[in-house]
Enzyme design. Structure first.
Site, PDB file in Angstrom:
ATOM      1  N   GLU A   1       0.827  -1.201   0.000  1.00  0.00           N
ATOM      2  CA  GLU A   1       0.000   0.000   0.000  1.00  0.00           C
ATOM      3  C   GLU A   1       0.869   1.262   0.000  1.00  0.00           C
ATOM      4  O   GLU A   1       2.010   1.243   0.464  1.00  0.00           O
ATOM      5  CB  GLU A   1      -0.921   0.001   1.222  1.00  0.00           C
ATOM      6  CG  GLU A   1      -1.927  -1.145   1.157  1.00  0.00           C
ATOM      7  CD  GLU A   1      -2.895  -1.210   2.333  1.00  0.00           C
ATOM      8  OE1 GLU A   1      -4.094  -1.391   2.073  1.00  0.00           O
ATOM      9  OE2 GLU A   1      -2.472  -1.077   3.495  1.00  0.00           O
TER      10      GLU A   1
ATOM     11  N   CYS B   1       3.725   8.464   1.419  1.00  0.00           N
ATOM     12  CA  CYS B   1       4.252   7.483   2.361  1.00  0.00           C
ATOM     13  C   CYS B   1       4.394   6.162   1.608  1.00  0.00           C
ATOM     14  O   CYS B   1       3.398   5.603   1.143  1.00  0.00           O
ATOM     15  CB  CYS B   1       3.272   7.357   3.527  1.00  0.00           C
ATOM     16  SG  CYS B   1       3.731   6.109   4.745  1.00  0.00           S
TER      17      CYS B   1
ATOM     18  N   CYS C   1       6.317  -7.310   6.881  1.00  0.00           N
ATOM     19  CA  CYS C   1       7.418  -6.831   7.717  1.00  0.00           C
ATOM     20  C   CYS C   1       7.789  -7.935   8.693  1.00  0.00           C
ATOM     21  O   CYS C   1       6.916  -8.639   9.197  1.00  0.00           O
ATOM     22  CB  CYS C   1       6.989  -5.585   8.495  1.00  0.00           C
ATOM     23  SG  CYS C   1       8.329  -4.849   9.473  1.00  0.00           S
TER      24      CYS C   1
ATOM     25  N   CYS D   1       6.375  -5.926  15.536  1.00  0.00           N
ATOM     26  CA  CYS D   1       5.890  -5.033  16.597  1.00  0.00           C
ATOM     27  C   CYS D   1       4.409  -5.378  16.806  1.00  0.00           C
ATOM     28  O   CYS D   1       3.628  -5.370  15.853  1.00  0.00           O
ATOM     29  CB  CYS D   1       6.053  -3.573  16.191  1.00  0.00           C
ATOM     30  SG  CYS D   1       7.766  -3.128  15.839  1.00  0.00           S
TER      31      CYS D   1
ATOM     32  N   CYS E   1       1.355  -3.114  15.489  1.00  0.00           N
ATOM     33  CA  CYS E   1       1.357  -2.664  14.096  1.00  0.00           C
ATOM     34  C   CYS E   1       0.755  -3.739  13.199  1.00  0.00           C
ATOM     35  O   CYS E   1       1.161  -4.900  13.246  1.00  0.00           O
ATOM     36  CB  CYS E   1       2.788  -2.358  13.663  1.00  0.00           C
ATOM     37  SG  CYS E   1       2.942  -1.942  11.906  1.00  0.00           S
TER      38      CYS E   1
ATOM     39  N   CYS F   1      -0.930   5.494  10.415  1.00  0.00           N
ATOM     40  CA  CYS F   1       0.288   4.827  10.895  1.00  0.00           C
ATOM     41  C   CYS F   1      -0.049   3.475  11.506  1.00  0.00           C
ATOM     42  O   CYS F   1      -0.900   3.380  12.384  1.00  0.00           O
ATOM     43  CB  CYS F   1       0.975   5.650  11.973  1.00  0.00           C
ATOM     44  SG  CYS F   1       1.428   7.285  11.452  1.00  0.00           S
TER      45      CYS F   1
END
Ligand code: SAH
Length: 353
Positions: free
Chosen positions: A87, A100, A107, A111, A114, A327
């Site tokens: 994205e 962004c 990933c 975390c 997230c 975020c």
């Protein structure tokens, strides 16, 4: 087959076999400086344009486009040649427009709060796959000019160092975006920060800190076990000394987890010697993390507390929460996104493309 924005000048010369060298320059300039599609390279003969487009196809196929904030935030979901999805988010502000970008599909940093980390790692993005996100967002932003690029989308840029840096060189050298308008965000991959300090271009560095206490950061941000806070601070010092750029820390405020008086003190103690600026982000909801973001009053209190302790802090304007573009919410069409606010999402009709 190579994607259009992974092609080198030599690759383009090979496709334009037998054409004079100025043609390659024309194509390169059109693709990057002007940012047009091959079919709009109007200084080229029509046959050459379509040959180019066939031989060097785009790498990003649009799947959906979501719009929020009265048109000021747009998010695209792209599919890549192997089915991987990423994205990109475009945000317009009064004084600037920011893209962004994602650097990885998924990933590996895990975390817990997230959405990208919750979904796991799929693969690295190539230079062209990163650059094309900016090219397409810039085209969509017109007539507004994209001024800033933040490497804050899906993935950990410093865990895909070579391609992230390759993209930065392309954005700077070929698209004319200045280094001080480029920001790399890292969860704290120390060898990457050290390498960044040796590069000629002084890009901005943002570090996703979230806790300034090793025992608790180990849990929330697992990479901390490998590169604890003291080691991270050393690397940040090195970066500052080498580049003289302002360092910023990102801090997602999580109710009862990192928004207390103790947290403010630990953060201020950590940030002060580095003269770092703190970006506070009220935690955005994600499917795999039950704890809530701090309430607005607590966010303001925390900001004021940091200021009183001598640390510069601002609250990041939240964008695109309703389209899962904020975020930590990017997860590229995994189940939870598929049901979110379908009214605002529009499928892209490929038959008319
Ligand atoms: N991997 C890099 C780049 C991602 S930037 C990094 O960690 O810096 C995305 C930013 O959003 C990071 O600061 C990340 O910690 C933050 N973030 C992740 N999940 C979030 C959430 N649920 N709410 C608010 N911010 C979040």
């Amino acid at each position: 087959m190579i994607g259009l924005y992974d092609a080198t000048r030599d690759d383009i010369a090979a496709v334009l076999d037998g054409q004079p060298a100025f043609r390659v320059r024309q194509v390169w300039d059109g693709l990057y400086r002007r940012g047009v599609a091959p079919s709009d390279l109007t200084d080229l003969p029509l046959a050459m344009r379509s040959h180019l487009g066939e031989m060097l196809p785009p790498a990003l196929r649009p799947v959906t486009e979501s719009i929020s904030d009265g048109g000021d935030t747009a998010k695209w979901l792209w599919e890549l040649h192997d089915g991987a999805r990423v994205e990109t988010v475009l945000m317009h502000y009064d004084d600037r427009s920011t893209v962004c970008v994602s650097t990885q599909a998924g990933c590996a940093m895990a975390c817990s709060f997230c959405a990208t980390g919750q979904a796991g790692f799929e693969r690295q993005l190539s230079v062209g796959e990163i650059v094309e996100q900016v090219i397409l967002a810039r085209r969509a932003a017109a007539p507004r000019r994209v001024s800033n690029i933040v490497f804050m989308g899906m993935g950990e840029p410093l865990a895909n160092y070579d391609n992230t840096w390759g993209a930065i060189e392309r954005l700077h050298g070929d698209m004319g975006i200045s280094a001080r308008h480029l920001t790399v965000s890292t969860v704290g991959v120390v060898p990457g920060i050290r390498r960044l300090a040796t590069e000629a271009l002084p890009v901005n560095l943002a570090v996703s800190l979230h806790l300034a206490d090793d025992a608790r950061r180990d849990d929330l941000v697992p990479i901390n076990r490998r590169y604890p806070l003291a080691v991270l601070a050393d690397a940040c010092h090195e970066y500052l000394e080498a580049k003289g750029r302002r360092l910023s820390f990102e801090w997602a405020l999580i109710d009862g987890v990192n928004d207390t008086a103790l947290d403010a003190e630990q953060l201020a103690d950590y940030a002060r010697p580095l003269r770092a600026h703190v970006n506070l982000i009220p935690l955005n909801p994600t499917p795999g993390y039950a704890v809530r973001g701090s309430a607005p009053a607590q966010v303001r209190w925390f900001r004021d507390r940091l200021r009183a302790l001598g640390t510069n802090a601002t609250v990041r304007q939240n964008r695109g929460t309703d389209i899962d573009a904020a975020c930590g919410q990017l997860r590229a069409g995994h189940e939870a996104t598929a049901v979110a606010s379908p009214r605002r999402r529009r499928s892209i009709d490929h038959t008319s493309a």
